[in-house]
Write a protein that holds these residues in place. Structure first.
Motif, PDB file in Angstrom:
ATOM      1  N   MET A   1       5.422  -0.584   8.277  1.00  0.00           N
ATOM      2  CA  MET A   1       5.396   0.774   7.741  1.00  0.00           C
ATOM      3  C   MET A   1       6.627   1.502   8.253  1.00  0.00           C
ATOM      4  SD  MET A   1       2.308   3.540   7.904  1.00  0.00           S
ATOM      5  CE  MET A   1       2.743   4.531   9.321  1.00  0.00           C
ATOM      6  N   GLY A   2       7.602   1.707   7.395  1.00  0.00           N
ATOM      7  CA  GLY A   2       8.844   2.340   7.798  1.00  0.00           C
ATOM      8  C   GLY A   2       8.819   3.851   7.725  1.00  0.00           C
ATOM      9  N   ALA A   3       7.744   4.430   7.217  1.00  0.00           N
ATOM     10  CA  ALA A   3       7.594   5.882   7.152  1.00  0.00           C
ATOM     11  C   ALA A   3       6.453   6.278   8.078  1.00  0.00           C
ATOM     12  CB  ALA A   3       7.304   6.313   5.726  1.00  0.00           C
ATOM     13  N   SER A   4       6.458   7.511   8.537  1.00  0.00           N
ATOM     14  CA  SER A   4       5.499   7.858   9.585  1.00  0.00           C
ATOM     15  C   SER A   4       4.432   8.864   9.145  1.00  0.00           C
ATOM     16  CB  SER A   4       6.234   8.378  10.815  1.00  0.00           C
ATOM     17  OG  SER A   4       7.078   9.458  10.468  1.00  0.00           O
ATOM     18  N   ASP A   5       3.785   8.544   8.038  1.00  0.00           N
ATOM     19  CA  ASP A   5       2.578   9.247   7.635  1.00  0.00           C
ATOM     20  C   ASP A   5       1.821   8.316   6.689  1.00  0.00           C
ATOM     21  OD1 ASP A   5       0.620  11.145   7.484  1.00  0.00           O
ATOM     22  OD2 ASP A   5       1.871  12.707   6.595  1.00  0.00           O
ATOM     23  N   PHE A   6       0.567   8.584   6.450  1.00  0.00           N
ATOM     24  CA  PHE A   6      -0.263   7.627   5.724  1.00  0.00           C
ATOM     25  C   PHE A   6      -1.583   8.273   5.356  1.00  0.00           C
ATOM     26  CE2 PHE A   6      -1.236   7.623  10.122  1.00  0.00           C
ATOM     27  CZ  PHE A   6      -2.609   7.496  10.202  1.00  0.00           C
ATOM     28  N   GLY A   7      -2.327   7.606   4.482  1.00  0.00           N
ATOM     29  CA  GLY A   7      -3.713   7.942   4.214  1.00  0.00           C
ATOM     30  C   GLY A   7      -4.573   6.808   4.745  1.00  0.00           C
ATOM     31  N   GLU A   8      -5.547   7.124   5.550  1.00  0.00           N
ATOM     32  CA  GLU A   8      -6.377   6.077   6.164  1.00  0.00           C
ATOM     33  C   GLU A   8      -6.998   5.139   5.133  1.00  0.00           C
ATOM     34  OE1 GLU A   8      -6.846   9.338   9.388  1.00  0.00           O
ATOM     35  OE2 GLU A   8      -6.485   9.260   7.245  1.00  0.00           O
ATOM     36  N   ARG A   9      -7.458   5.659   4.020  1.00  0.00           N
ATOM     37  CA  ARG A   9      -8.110   4.825   3.002  1.00  0.00           C
ATOM     38  C   ARG A   9      -7.179   3.741   2.469  1.00  0.00           C
ATOM     39  NH1 ARG A   9     -10.879   9.264  -0.772  1.00  0.00           N
ATOM     40  NH2 ARG A   9     -11.135  10.698   0.938  1.00  0.00           N
ATOM     41  N   ASP A  10      -5.879   4.036   2.437  1.00  0.00           N
ATOM     42  CA  ASP A  10      -4.924   3.049   1.926  1.00  0.00           C
ATOM     43  C   ASP A  10      -4.776   1.852   2.861  1.00  0.00           C
ATOM     44  OD1 ASP A  10      -4.267   4.556  -0.376  1.00  0.00           O
ATOM     45  OD2 ASP A  10      -2.921   5.798   0.827  1.00  0.00           O
TER      46      ASP A  10
ATOM     47  N   VAL B   1       0.831  -1.200   0.000  1.00  0.00           N
ATOM     48  CA  VAL B   1       0.000   0.000   0.000  1.00  0.00           C
ATOM     49  C   VAL B   1       0.866   1.250   0.000  1.00  0.00           C
ATOM     50  CG1 VAL B   1      -1.938  -1.130   1.162  1.00  0.00           C
ATOM     51  CG2 VAL B   1      -0.213   0.027   2.518  1.00  0.00           C
ATOM     52  N   ALA B   2       0.299   2.324  -0.500  1.00  0.00           N
ATOM     53  CA  ALA B   2       0.989   3.606  -0.491  1.00  0.00           C
ATOM     54  C   ALA B   2       1.205   4.057   0.948  1.00  0.00           C
ATOM     55  CB  ALA B   2       0.176   4.648  -1.246  1.00  0.00           C
ATOM     56  N   SER B   3       2.320   4.669   1.174  1.00  0.00           N
ATOM     57  CA  SER B   3       2.651   5.243   2.469  1.00  0.00           C
ATOM     58  C   SER B   3       3.216   6.630   2.197  1.00  0.00           C
ATOM     59  CB  SER B   3       3.682   4.351   3.173  1.00  0.00           C
ATOM     60  OG  SER B   3       3.966   4.836   4.458  1.00  0.00           O
TER      61      SER B   3
ATOM     62  N   LEU C   1      -3.735   6.172  12.978  1.00  0.00           N
ATOM     63  CA  LEU C   1      -3.095   4.979  12.423  1.00  0.00           C
ATOM     64  C   LEU C   1      -3.650   3.704  13.052  1.00  0.00           C
ATOM     65  CD1 LEU C   1      -0.999   3.622  10.655  1.00  0.00           C
ATOM     66  CD2 LEU C   1       0.728   4.197  12.375  1.00  0.00           C
ATOM     67  N   LEU C   2      -3.738   3.677  14.377  1.00  0.00           N
ATOM     68  CA  LEU C   2      -4.252   2.475  15.040  1.00  0.00           C
ATOM     69  C   LEU C   2      -5.723   2.229  14.703  1.00  0.00           C
ATOM     70  CD1 LEU C   2      -2.473   2.575  18.512  1.00  0.00           C
ATOM     71  CD2 LEU C   2      -1.815   1.340  16.440  1.00  0.00           C
ATOM     72  N   SER C   3      -6.499   3.278  14.530  1.00  0.00           N
ATOM     73  CA  SER C   3      -7.897   3.104  14.106  1.00  0.00           C
ATOM     74  C   SER C   3      -7.958   2.520  12.706  1.00  0.00           C
ATOM     75  CB  SER C   3      -8.638   4.443  14.129  1.00  0.00           C
ATOM     76  OG  SER C   3      -8.850   4.865  15.450  1.00  0.00           O
ATOM     77  N   ALA C   4      -7.147   3.050  11.804  1.00  0.00           N
ATOM     78  CA  ALA C   4      -7.144   2.564  10.422  1.00  0.00           C
ATOM     79  C   ALA C   4      -6.739   1.092  10.353  1.00  0.00           C
ATOM     80  CB  ALA C   4      -6.212   3.414   9.572  1.00  0.00           C
ATOM     81  N   LEU C   5      -5.879   0.656  11.278  1.00  0.00           N
ATOM     82  CA  LEU C   5      -5.408  -0.733  11.303  1.00  0.00           C
ATOM     83  C   LEU C   5      -6.228  -1.614  12.245  1.00  0.00           C
ATOM     84  CD1 LEU C   5      -1.554  -0.110  11.297  1.00  0.00           C
ATOM     85  CD2 LEU C   5      -2.986  -0.873   9.378  1.00  0.00           C
ATOM     86  N   ASP C   6      -7.332  -1.096  12.761  1.00  0.00           N
ATOM     87  CA  ASP C   6      -8.237  -1.851  13.637  1.00  0.00           C
ATOM     88  C   ASP C   6      -7.550  -2.297  14.927  1.00  0.00           C
ATOM     89  OD1 ASP C   6     -10.765  -2.818  14.264  1.00  0.00           O
ATOM     90  OD2 ASP C   6     -10.396  -4.767  13.334  1.00  0.00           O
TER      91      ASP C   6
END
Length: 154
Positions: A56-65, A4-6, A91-96
Protein backbone atom coordinates in the motif's frame (compact mmCIF):
# COMPACT_ATOMS: atom_id res chain seq x y z
CA UNK A 1 -3.48 -11.08 -7.17
CA UNK A 2 -5.80 -9.00 -5.04
CA UNK A 3 -6.24 -5.38 -6.08
CA UNK A 4 -8.13 -3.18 -3.66
CA UNK A 5 -9.11 0.46 -3.45
CA UNK A 6 -6.80 2.65 -1.44
CA UNK A 7 -6.92 6.30 -0.52
CA UNK A 8 -4.13 8.80 -0.66
CA UNK A 9 -3.33 10.54 2.58
CA UNK A 10 -4.70 13.96 3.22
CA UNK A 11 -2.46 16.89 4.04
CA UNK A 12 -2.76 18.99 7.19
CA UNK A 13 -5.63 20.90 5.53
CA UNK A 14 -7.56 17.62 5.06
CA UNK A 15 -7.20 17.86 1.27
CA UNK A 16 -4.94 16.40 -1.42
CA UNK A 17 -1.93 18.29 -2.69
CA UNK A 18 -2.22 17.08 -6.30
CA UNK A 19 -5.75 15.83 -7.05
CA UNK A 20 -6.57 14.30 -10.40
CA UNK A 21 -6.33 11.15 -12.49
CA UNK A 22 -4.36 10.06 -15.55
CA UNK A 23 -6.39 8.95 -18.55
CA UNK A 24 -3.43 8.35 -20.89
CA UNK A 25 0.20 7.34 -20.58
CA UNK A 26 1.95 10.40 -19.10
CA UNK A 27 5.49 11.55 -19.68
CA UNK A 28 8.06 10.46 -17.11
CA UNK A 29 7.39 12.41 -13.89
CA UNK A 30 10.06 14.90 -12.87
CA UNK A 31 8.68 15.79 -9.43
CA UNK A 32 5.99 14.61 -7.04
CA UNK A 33 3.67 17.29 -8.44
CA UNK A 34 3.56 15.28 -11.71
CA UNK A 35 1.82 12.40 -9.91
CA UNK A 36 -1.90 13.10 -9.38
CA UNK A 37 -3.47 11.40 -6.41
CA UNK A 38 -6.66 9.90 -7.86
CA UNK A 39 -7.67 6.26 -8.33
CA UNK A 40 -5.15 4.92 -5.83
CA UNK A 41 -4.85 1.14 -5.51
CA UNK A 42 -3.18 -1.36 -3.17
CA UNK A 43 -1.96 -4.81 -4.24
CA UNK A 44 -1.47 -8.25 -2.75
CA UNK A 45 0.16 -10.56 -5.29
CA UNK A 46 -0.02 -14.29 -4.75
CA UNK A 47 3.07 -16.43 -5.21
CA UNK A 48 2.53 -20.15 -4.88
CA UNK A 49 4.41 -21.46 -1.84
CA UNK A 50 5.51 -17.98 -0.80
CA UNK A 51 4.32 -15.51 1.79
CA UNK A 52 1.45 -13.17 1.03
CA UNK A 53 2.72 -9.60 0.61
CA UNK A 54 0.46 -6.55 0.71
CA UNK A 55 1.70 -3.29 -0.77
CA UNK A 56 0.00 0.00 0.00
CA UNK A 57 1.86 3.05 -1.25
CA UNK A 58 -0.76 5.54 -0.04
CA UNK A 59 -1.54 6.19 3.59
CA UNK A 60 -5.29 6.01 3.96
CA UNK A 61 -7.81 3.24 3.40
CA UNK A 62 -11.26 1.85 4.06
CA UNK A 63 -11.26 -1.12 6.42
CA UNK A 64 -13.89 -3.00 4.40
CA UNK A 65 -11.61 -2.97 1.35
CA UNK A 66 -8.92 -4.85 3.28
CA UNK A 67 -11.12 -7.50 4.91
CA UNK A 68 -9.91 -11.05 4.43
CA UNK A 69 -6.46 -10.19 3.04
CA UNK A 70 -4.45 -11.07 6.20
CA UNK A 71 -0.98 -10.81 4.58
CA UNK A 72 2.19 -12.25 6.07
CA UNK A 73 4.10 -9.10 5.07
CA UNK A 74 2.60 -5.62 4.81
CA UNK A 75 4.50 -2.86 3.02
CA UNK A 76 2.76 0.20 4.40
CA UNK A 77 3.10 3.88 3.60
CA UNK A 78 4.18 6.14 6.43
CA UNK A 79 1.61 8.96 6.59
CA UNK A 80 2.74 12.51 5.99
CA UNK A 81 0.34 13.90 8.61
CA UNK A 82 -1.67 12.68 11.57
CA UNK A 83 -5.07 13.60 10.11
CA UNK A 84 -6.06 9.98 9.37
CA UNK A 85 -7.67 8.85 12.62
CA UNK A 86 -5.86 5.93 14.33
CA UNK A 87 -4.06 5.05 11.11
CA UNK A 88 -1.79 2.30 12.46
CA UNK A 89 -4.22 0.50 14.81
CA UNK A 90 -7.04 0.57 12.24
CA UNK A 91 -4.78 -0.58 9.41
CA UNK A 92 -3.07 -3.38 11.33
CA UNK A 93 -6.43 -4.60 12.65
CA UNK A 94 -7.90 -4.63 9.15
CA UNK A 95 -4.89 -6.67 7.95
CA UNK A 96 -5.06 -9.08 10.93
CA UNK A 97 -1.71 -7.90 12.40
CA UNK A 98 0.81 -9.07 9.76
CA UNK A 99 3.94 -10.87 10.97
CA UNK A 100 6.18 -8.30 9.23
CA UNK A 101 5.66 -4.62 8.46
CA UNK A 102 7.93 -2.81 6.02
CA UNK A 103 7.54 0.99 6.18
CA UNK A 104 7.54 2.58 2.72
CA UNK A 105 7.12 6.07 1.30
CA UNK A 106 9.03 7.73 4.13
CA UNK A 107 12.13 8.81 2.24
CA UNK A 108 12.73 11.55 -0.30
CA UNK A 109 11.91 9.75 -3.53
CA UNK A 110 12.91 12.74 -5.66
CA UNK A 111 16.59 12.04 -4.89
CA UNK A 112 19.00 9.40 -6.17
CA UNK A 113 18.82 5.93 -4.62
CA UNK A 114 21.52 5.82 -1.97
CA UNK A 115 21.93 3.93 1.28
CA UNK A 116 21.05 5.06 3.78
CA UNK A 117 17.99 6.60 2.15
CA UNK A 118 17.93 10.41 2.12
CA UNK A 119 15.56 11.80 4.73
CA UNK A 120 14.81 15.18 6.20
CA UNK A 121 14.44 15.55 9.98
CA UNK A 122 10.67 15.69 9.42
CA UNK A 123 10.72 12.47 7.34
CA UNK A 124 12.70 10.72 10.05
CA UNK A 125 10.32 11.94 12.75
CA UNK A 126 7.34 10.60 10.74
CA UNK A 127 9.07 7.25 10.34
CA UNK A 128 9.88 7.07 14.06
CA UNK A 129 6.25 7.84 15.00
CA UNK A 130 5.01 5.13 12.62
CA UNK A 131 7.46 2.52 13.94
CA UNK A 132 6.56 3.39 17.54
CA UNK A 133 2.84 3.05 16.75
CA UNK A 134 3.39 -0.39 15.16
CA UNK A 135 5.42 -1.52 18.16
CA UNK A 136 2.75 -0.33 20.60
CA UNK A 137 -0.20 -1.86 18.75
CA UNK A 138 1.42 -5.06 17.46
CA UNK A 139 4.46 -5.80 19.64
CA UNK A 140 5.02 -9.22 18.00
CA UNK A 141 5.17 -7.75 14.50
CA UNK A 142 8.65 -7.58 12.99
CA UNK A 143 9.51 -4.17 11.51
CA UNK A 144 11.95 -4.18 8.61
CA UNK A 145 13.41 -0.84 7.48
CA UNK A 146 14.37 -1.50 3.87
CA UNK A 147 17.50 -0.40 2.06
CA UNK A 148 17.48 0.41 -1.63
CA UNK A 149 18.39 -2.31 -4.13
CA UNK A 150 18.59 -4.91 -1.38
CA UNK A 151 16.77 -8.22 -1.85
CA UNK A 152 14.86 -9.61 1.11
CA UNK A 153 13.41 -13.06 1.78
CA UNK A 154 10.33 -13.54 3.91
Amino acid sequence: MAVVASLHSRNASYSMAFPGVRTALPPRPATIADLPEGDTLAYQPTVQGGPSVFFMGASDFGERDLGGLAPDVAMLAVPSTDVTHDYVPRLLSALDKPATVVPVHWDNFETALTNPPVTTPNDRARLDLFVDAVRRFAPRTRILLPEYLTPYRF
